[in-house]
Motif scaffolding. Structure first.
Motif, PDB file in Angstrom:
ATOM      1  N   ARG A 196     -11.660  -0.667   0.914  1.00 50.48           N
ATOM      2  CA  ARG A 196     -11.297   0.017   1.914  1.00 50.48           C
ATOM      3  C   ARG A 196     -11.150   0.953   1.742  1.00 50.48           C
ATOM      4  NH1 ARG A 196      -7.453  -1.792   5.356  1.00 50.48           N
ATOM      5  NH2 ARG A 196      -7.088  -4.236   5.715  1.00 50.48           N
ATOM      6  N   TYR A 197     -10.887   2.172   2.299  1.00 47.31           N
ATOM      7  CA  TYR A 197     -11.581   3.833   1.793  1.00 47.31           C
ATOM      8  C   TYR A 197     -10.371   4.897   1.939  1.00 47.31           C
ATOM      9  CZ  TYR A 197     -16.321   2.204   0.853  1.00 47.31           C
ATOM     10  OH  TYR A 197     -17.288   0.512   0.454  1.00 47.31           O
ATOM     11  N   ASP A 198     -10.310   5.749   1.045  1.00 49.65           N
ATOM     12  CA  ASP A 198      -9.278   6.777   1.661  1.00 49.65           C
ATOM     13  C   ASP A 198      -9.561   8.486   1.381  1.00 49.65           C
ATOM     14  OD1 ASP A 198      -6.252   8.122   1.810  1.00 49.65           O
ATOM     15  OD2 ASP A 198      -5.831   6.590   0.099  1.00 49.65           O
ATOM     16  N   GLY A 199      -9.420   8.436   2.504  1.00 53.12           N
ATOM     17  CA  GLY A 199      -9.846   9.952   2.321  1.00 53.12           C
ATOM     18  C   GLY A 199      -9.374  11.144   1.726  1.00 53.12           C
ATOM     19  N   ASN A 200      -7.476  10.331   0.872  1.00 55.10           N
ATOM     20  CA  ASN A 200      -7.114  11.262   0.980  1.00 55.10           C
ATOM     21  C   ASN A 200      -6.833  10.861  -1.114  1.00 55.10           C
ATOM     22  OD1 ASN A 200      -3.988  12.062   0.120  1.00 55.10           O
ATOM     23  ND2 ASN A 200      -3.267  11.269   0.872  1.00 55.10           N
ATOM     24  N   LEU A 201      -7.446  12.591  -1.601  1.00 57.69           N
ATOM     25  CA  LEU A 201      -7.927  12.510  -2.739  1.00 57.69           C
ATOM     26  C   LEU A 201      -5.927  12.473  -3.692  1.00 57.69           C
ATOM     27  CD1 LEU A 201     -11.204  13.987  -3.060  1.00 57.69           C
ATOM     28  CD2 LEU A 201     -10.664  11.641  -2.847  1.00 57.69           C
ATOM     29  N   SER A 202      -5.552  13.331  -3.223  1.00 59.98           N
ATOM     30  CA  SER A 202      -4.321  13.240  -4.637  1.00 59.98           C
ATOM     31  C   SER A 202      -3.502  12.419  -4.039  1.00 59.98           C
ATOM     32  CB  SER A 202      -2.475  14.068  -2.648  1.00 59.98           C
ATOM     33  OG  SER A 202      -2.607  12.975  -2.310  1.00 59.98           O
ATOM     34  N   GLU A 203      -2.792  12.237  -6.087  1.00 63.85           N
ATOM     35  CA  GLU A 203      -2.651  11.200  -6.557  1.00 63.85           C
ATOM     36  C   GLU A 203      -1.812  10.254  -5.716  1.00 63.85           C
ATOM     37  OE1 GLU A 203      -3.611  10.200  -9.742  1.00 63.85           O
ATOM     38  OE2 GLU A 203      -5.045  11.348  -9.937  1.00 63.85           O
ATOM     39  N   HIS A 204      -1.542   9.397  -5.704  1.00 62.85           N
ATOM     40  CA  HIS A 204      -0.555   8.406  -4.842  1.00 62.85           C
ATOM     41  C   HIS A 204      -1.090   6.731  -5.182  1.00 62.85           C
ATOM     42  CE1 HIS A 204      -4.062   8.928  -1.906  1.00 62.85           C
ATOM     43  NE2 HIS A 204      -3.498   8.153  -1.772  1.00 62.85           N
ATOM     44  N   ALA A 205       0.106   6.513  -5.372  1.00 64.89           N
ATOM     45  CA  ALA A 205      -0.030   4.053  -5.572  1.00 64.89           C
ATOM     46  C   ALA A 205       0.029   4.125  -3.593  1.00 64.89           C
ATOM     47  CB  ALA A 205       0.707   3.896  -6.299  1.00 64.89           C
ATOM     48  N   HIS A 206      -0.747   2.451  -3.627  1.00 67.96           N
ATOM     49  CA  HIS A 206      -0.773   2.443  -2.701  1.00 67.96           C
ATOM     50  C   HIS A 206      -0.114   0.964  -2.361  1.00 67.96           C
ATOM     51  CE1 HIS A 206      -4.153   4.129  -2.686  1.00 67.96           C
ATOM     52  NE2 HIS A 206      -4.195   4.575  -1.370  1.00 67.96           N
ATOM     53  N   PHE A 207       0.538   0.375  -1.507  1.00 58.77           N
ATOM     54  CA  PHE A 207       0.616  -0.579  -1.295  1.00 58.77           C
ATOM     55  C   PHE A 207      -0.067  -1.890  -0.114  1.00 58.77           C
ATOM     56  CE2 PHE A 207       3.813  -4.011   0.804  1.00 58.77           C
ATOM     57  CZ  PHE A 207       4.537  -4.622  -0.094  1.00 58.77           C
ATOM     58  N   CYS A 208       0.295  -2.985  -0.734  1.00 59.91           N
ATOM     59  CA  CYS A 208      -0.977  -3.830   0.203  1.00 59.91           C
ATOM     60  C   CYS A 208      -0.236  -4.775   0.956  1.00 59.91           C
ATOM     61  CB  CYS A 208      -2.331  -4.587  -1.152  1.00 59.91           C
ATOM     62  SG  CYS A 208      -3.210  -5.161  -0.269  1.00 59.91           S
ATOM     63  N   CYS A 209       0.317  -5.648   1.691  1.00 62.04           N
ATOM     64  CA  CYS A 209       0.650  -6.164   2.744  1.00 62.04           C
ATOM     65  C   CYS A 209       0.155  -7.527   2.533  1.00 62.04           C
ATOM     66  CB  CYS A 209       1.104  -6.297   3.768  1.00 62.04           C
ATOM     67  SG  CYS A 209       1.942  -7.364   5.304  1.00 62.04           S
ATOM     68  N   GLN A 210       0.777  -8.560   2.321  1.00 57.27           N
ATOM     69  CA  GLN A 210      -0.022  -9.621   0.877  1.00 57.27           C
ATOM     70  C   GLN A 210      -0.121 -10.651   2.819  1.00 57.27           C
ATOM     71  OE1 GLN A 210       1.782 -10.910  -2.334  1.00 57.27           O
ATOM     72  NE2 GLN A 210      -0.389 -10.870  -3.179  1.00 57.27           N
ATOM     73  N   GLN A 211       1.052 -10.195   4.293  1.00 55.91           N
ATOM     74  CA  GLN A 211       0.785 -10.993   5.478  1.00 55.91           C
ATOM     75  C   GLN A 211      -0.099 -10.571   6.447  1.00 55.91           C
ATOM     76  OE1 GLN A 211       4.801 -11.796   6.341  1.00 55.91           O
ATOM     77  NE2 GLN A 211       4.352 -13.337   7.340  1.00 55.91           N
ATOM     78  N   CYS A 212      -0.040  -8.906   6.440  1.00 62.30           N
ATOM     79  CA  CYS A 212      -1.580  -8.516   7.746  1.00 62.30           C
ATOM     80  C   CYS A 212      -1.922  -7.626   6.585  1.00 62.30           C
ATOM     81  CB  CYS A 212      -0.248  -7.227   8.613  1.00 62.30           C
ATOM     82  SG  CYS A 212       0.192  -5.998   7.466  1.00 62.30           S
TER      83      CYS A 212
END
Length: 156
Positions: free
Chosen positions: A67-83
């Motif tokens: 997947r790709y992210d255009g937001n280059l600021s420092e941040h984490a991600h949450f990935c839903c294992q259901q959807c």
């Protein structure tokens, strides 16, 4: 950053990524841009995403399907294992910085950056599960009532 020749298709892909928080796959970007750019090919999307990542304009996220992210600021991600939805998480920068410093101190490494990804079930899926559970309980109660096996509350 390499000086690359301007490409309208690359700019469309970049603008698409900067205009969404969805963290799309290459296929999602292709599907989203195809109506406005009918000559766009999926291979072109992949090539331009690779160039955008090389140039540091977008970030590639390390999921089983990239997947790709255009937001280059420092941040984490949450990935839903259901959807499968990927969401941005903006955490306390001081805590993150202290963690990086602790890793450097404890292990002697020099930390340049990190990727922090949480996995679980998102609030939307949890809510849908609760709604489904409540609906199933109600349906079961109705079935028991119809069979005469469940008395209405005032008849106990």
């Amino acid at each position: 950053m390499n000086a690359r020749r301007y490409s309208r298709q690359r700019e469309l892909i970049y603008e698409y990524l900067c205009g969404t928080t969805e963290h799309p796959t290459a296929e999602m970007i292709y599907a989203g841009l195809k109506p406005q750019s009918p000559h766009l090919g999926l291979g072109t999307v992949y090539r331009n995403l690779s160039l955008l990542c090389e140039d540091g304009r977008v970030r590639r996220l390390p999921f089983p399907v990239e997947r790709y992210d255009g937001n280059l600021s420092e941040h984490a991600h949450f990935c839903c294992q259901q959807c499968g939805k990927v969401s941005d998480l903006f955490l306390n920068e001081t805590a993150v910085s202290e963690t990086e410093e602790a890793v450097a101190r404890h292990y002697g490494h020099q930390v340049h950056h990190h990727e922090l990804i949480y996995y679980g079930v998102c609030a939307q899926c949890l809510s849908a599960q609760a709604d489904t559970s409540e609906g199933q309980v109600k349906q079961h109660e109705n079935q028991l009532s119809a069979q005469g096996r469940l008395l209405p509350p005032d008849e106990h």
